[in-house]
Design a protein around this motif. Structure first.
Motif, PDB file in Angstrom:
ATOM      1  N   TYR A 257      72.169  29.290   4.543  1.00  0.00           N
ATOM      2  CA  TYR A 257      72.031  29.431   5.984  1.00  0.00           C
ATOM      3  C   TYR A 257      71.573  28.070   6.511  1.00  0.00           C
ATOM      4  O   TYR A 257      70.576  27.515   6.018  1.00  0.00           O
TER       5      TYR A 257
ATOM      6  N   LYS B 137      67.204  25.259  16.485  1.00  0.00           N
ATOM      7  CA  LYS B 137      67.869  26.255  15.636  1.00  0.00           C
ATOM      8  C   LYS B 137      67.149  26.428  14.302  1.00  0.00           C
ATOM      9  O   LYS B 137      67.175  27.516  13.710  1.00  0.00           O
TER      10      LYS B 137
ATOM     11  N   LEU C  68      65.976  29.925  12.845  1.00  0.00           N
ATOM     12  CA  LEU C  68      66.305  30.353  11.488  1.00  0.00           C
ATOM     13  C   LEU C  68      65.057  30.765  10.727  1.00  0.00           C
ATOM     14  O   LEU C  68      65.026  31.820  10.079  1.00  0.00           O
TER      15      LEU C  68
ATOM     16  N   ASN D  60      73.871  28.507  12.056  1.00  0.00           N
ATOM     17  CA  ASN D  60      73.432  29.591  12.944  1.00  0.00           C
ATOM     18  C   ASN D  60      73.737  29.310  14.405  1.00  0.00           C
ATOM     19  O   ASN D  60      73.055  29.799  15.309  1.00  0.00           O
TER      20      ASN D  60
END
Length: 433
Positions: A132, A139, A143, A290
């Motif tokens: 990921y 971001k 996350l 993401n």
């Protein structure tokens, strides 16, 4: 047709070029009786057929094109735990207990891939490992917050790294945070889907390609009509997703406005040096950022970079698609800026408004599975299992999903696509911040 460009774009698919399909059989002709009719021979429909046949049901599958010709045979091949829209729809609508049950079923969906690969001897290049990624501090914070919640509430553990430590997992200048886990992974989706079809046939399932369902008469027994035949069955499972309305607009007009076909696209490079692949992604994991309009990528078994992203809400293939994706790939991996591109393909996935799967019933005996929203490689297997359980009278797990409330896309037939295009532009600007 609504998705006509979809057929053209698949002519340069790496997946199609790297398999040997069986010759196409004759379409359905005449009349058949069955216990269960399944509409759609993608992952969801084939999974349902396998589960039903293992329970002793006589199953007929009708496919409008070829087995796994839609999203199941064209996707990024990433088998991911969880849901595209996260756990929020389940937490907010159903409460923590059912949200946990839904999460655990996605873990089961991943385990089902392992089980079926082994039980049916499906050679599909299955690899464990997932990254990921975040490409900005904002971001990265998002996350970390999401993964902290998943670990606290669902026991989902990842290795989160930031800054220079990211390079241990991926050699790219783009990302400032990464999280690694080994439950998720990747596979060759078309090899997997064709393996499921062989398994279903071995269990006695009848599969008819080029047999689009044009209409279904509902009642105590369902009657499905194709161009040259009719199937009568006690139960039905609609697994055509976003192509269902294209081939049979009258089949289920009550559910199709709740999903939208979204185009997503992939390029495949020429084979690369194995050492370069190991340097760029040492774990050979699949990866995804993401962003709302995200990039996803992985290496194939023959050392090609398969790089996907760029979405279209208009059903038209974006202009200069190959060049756009190659440029994006070069931004992520400067070492790949000059490599040849051998393949470019894509297709349409079905998304729901809240990015949660949309399962339910039409009447007492017609079930539907849709809205996988980009997480279908694992979720479709689970969907087939829970719908088979529901047909057999054990609907508790199916109803966890059926209780979710879903809304139609706004704007009606004329305005919903322009609305989504504007929304996409808004999120693209946010992704750039």
């Amino acid at each position: 047709m609504l998705l006509a460009s979809d057929t053209q774009l698949n002519q340069k698919s790496y997946y199609e070029a790297s398999v040997q399909r069986a010759p196409v059989g004759p379409p359905l002709r005449g009349e058949l009786n069955a216990d269960v009719l399944v509409v759609g021979a993608g992952f969801a429909g084939l999974s349902a057929a396998i589960e039903l046949a293992q329970r002793g049901y006589q199953v007929v599958v009708l496919e409008a094109d070829r087995v796994c010709s839609g999203a199941s045979g064209r996707n990024g091949g990433q088998a991911i735990v969880g849901f595209s829209g996260g756990q929020a729809p389940f937490d907010q609508q159903l409460g923590q207990a059912h949200a946990r049950l839904a999460w655990d079923m996605t873990v089961e969906g991943l385990a089902m891939i392992d089980e079926r690969v082994k039980a049916f001897q499906i050679d599909c290049d299955h690899v464990k490992g997932y990254l990921y990624l975040a490409d900005s501090r904002r971001k990265a914070r998002a996350l970390e917050a999401e993964l902290t919640t998943l670990e606290r509430d669902y026991g989902f553990v990842t290795e989160l790294v930031k800054g220079a430590d990211v390079q241990r997992h991926i050699q790219s200048p783009r990302y400032c945070a990464a999280a690694f886990e080994r439950q998720s992974g990747h596979l060759h989706p078309l090899k997997y889907g064709l393996g499921l079809a062989r398994a279903a046939k071995a269990l006695g399932v009848q599969i008819f390609e080029h047999s689009a369902v044009l209409a279904i008469k509902r009642g105590s027994r369902l009657m499905a009509r194709t161009g040259a035949g009719v199937v009568t069955a006690k139960f039905g499972v609609l697994a055509g997703n976003c192509t269902l309305a294209e081939y049979g607009p009258a089949v289920a007009p009550d559910i199709t406005p709740r999903i939208m076909p979204v185009g997503t696209y992939i390029i495949g490079t020429a084979p690369l040096a194995p050492g370069l692949c190991r340097r760029l992604i040492p774990s050979n994991a699949s990866a995804c950022d993401n962003n709302f309009i995200l990039d996803y990528f992985r290496f194939s078994a023959d050392h090609r970079m398969l790089f996907g992203g760029r979405v279209s809400y208009t059903t038209r293939t974006p202009a200069h698609l190959q060049d756009t994706l190659a440029r994006r790939m070069g931004e992520v991996f400067p070492a790949l800026r000059q490599v040849p591109i051998d393949f470019v393909w894509g297709g349409f996935v079905d998304i729901s408004m809240n990015r949660a799967p949309d399962f339910g019933r039409l009447g007492d005996n017609l079930y539907y599975l849709q809205g996988f929203s980009g997480h279908g490689v694992a979720l479709t297997g689970l969907a087939g299992r829970v719908v088979a359980q529901a047909v057999a009278g054990q609907a508790e797990r199916f109803d966890v999903f059926a209780k979710l409330q879903h809304r139609k896309f706004p704007g009606g037939p004329l305005l919903r696509r322009p609305s989504l295009v504007l929304g996409m532009l808004y999120h693209r600007l946010r992704d750039a911040l």
